[in-house]
Design a protein around this motif. Structure first.
Motif, PDB file in Angstrom:
ATOM      1  N   GLY A 243       0.776  -1.230   0.000  1.00 10.09           N
ATOM      2  CA  GLY A 243       0.000   0.000   0.000  1.00 10.09           C
ATOM      3  C   GLY A 243       0.806   1.278   0.000  1.00 10.09           C
ATOM      4  O   GLY A 243       0.239   2.369   0.125  1.00 10.09           O
ATOM      5  N   LYS A 244       2.122   1.159  -0.172  1.00  9.86           N
ATOM      6  CA  LYS A 244       2.981   2.343  -0.137  1.00  9.86           C
ATOM      7  C   LYS A 244       3.809   2.442  -1.411  1.00  9.86           C
ATOM      8  O   LYS A 244       3.901   1.486  -2.180  1.00  9.86           O
ATOM      9  N   GLY A 245       4.422   3.602  -1.605  1.00 10.89           N
ATOM     10  CA  GLY A 245       5.277   3.798  -2.755  1.00 10.89           C
ATOM     11  C   GLY A 245       6.647   3.193  -2.554  1.00 10.89           C
ATOM     12  O   GLY A 245       7.009   2.759  -1.454  1.00 10.89           O
ATOM     13  N   ARG A 246       7.404   3.153  -3.618  1.00 10.11           N
ATOM     14  CA  ARG A 246       8.753   2.600  -3.544  1.00 10.11           C
ATOM     15  C   ARG A 246       9.691   3.638  -2.921  1.00 10.11           C
ATOM     16  O   ARG A 246       9.689   4.804  -3.308  1.00 10.11           O
ATOM     17  N   GLU A 247      10.503   3.200  -1.958  1.00 11.10           N
ATOM     18  CA  GLU A 247      11.418   4.120  -1.284  1.00 11.10           C
ATOM     19  C   GLU A 247      12.853   3.626  -1.393  1.00 11.10           C
ATOM     20  O   GLU A 247      13.118   2.414  -1.366  1.00 11.10           O
ATOM     21  N   LEU A 248      13.765   4.576  -1.472  1.00  8.08           N
ATOM     22  CA  LEU A 248      15.185   4.260  -1.542  1.00  8.08           C
ATOM     23  C   LEU A 248      15.678   3.844  -0.158  1.00  8.08           C
ATOM     24  O   LEU A 248      15.428   4.535   0.829  1.00  8.08           O
ATOM     25  N   VAL A 249      16.397   2.744  -0.102  1.00  8.80           N
ATOM     26  CA  VAL A 249      16.901   2.206   1.154  1.00  8.80           C
ATOM     27  C   VAL A 249      18.396   2.463   1.301  1.00  8.80           C
ATOM     28  O   VAL A 249      18.857   2.909   2.355  1.00  8.80           O
ATOM     29  N   ALA A 250      19.152   2.150   0.259  1.00  6.85           N
ATOM     30  CA  ALA A 250      20.601   2.284   0.336  1.00  6.85           C
ATOM     31  C   ALA A 250      21.166   2.400  -1.074  1.00  6.85           C
ATOM     32  O   ALA A 250      20.570   1.899  -2.021  1.00  6.85           O
ATOM     33  N   SER A 251      22.320   3.039  -1.166  1.00  5.51           N
ATOM     34  CA  SER A 251      22.985   3.153  -2.460  1.00  5.51           C
ATOM     35  C   SER A 251      24.474   2.975  -2.283  1.00  5.51           C
ATOM     36  O   SER A 251      25.029   3.296  -1.221  1.00  5.51           O
TER      37      SER A 251
END
Length: 113
Positions: free
Chosen positions: A42-50
């Motif tokens: 139910g949520k958007g895609r989020e950046l975790v690590a790069s």
């Protein structure tokens, strides 16, 4: 050329998992930074690590700082995400992104007792 994520599963709170992102057929892999994203229900895609192409520059999202570690093995064309002290809010499908390569199917991480 594609990426393949693996290593997800069901784990109890406080547990650990190690995710892998393999791009074994992508011969320019060593030239690109790679990102891990996640998408909770139910949520958007989020950046975790790069991680940069060389592996020297690394960044984390605040919610995972101090618990997750991103690394890469350019010889294997693989990026890893070591996840420790997992919390229920880490439950999501985890994707890696390699520039110019289509998104993979992701790997599901479920943190639940």
């Amino acid at each position: 050329v594609r990426v393949e994520e693996s290593g997800g599963g069901l784990v109890q709170p406080g547990g650990s998992l190690r995710l892998s992102c393999a791009a074994t057929e992508f011969f320019s892999f060593t030239s690109y930074a790679v990102n891990w994203y996640r998408q909770a229900p139910g949520k958007g895609r989020e950046l975790v690590a790069s991680i940069s192409a060389t592996g020297y520059d690394i960044n984390y999202a605040d919610p995972v700082m101090g618990r997750f570690t991103i690394s890469r093995d350019n010889g294997r064309r693989t990026v890893y995400l070591q996840m420790n002290n997992l919390k229920p809010e880490d439950t999501a499908v985890y994707y890696c992104y390699v520039p110019t390569v289509p998104w993979g199917k992701g790997t599901l991480v479920t943190v639940s007792s």
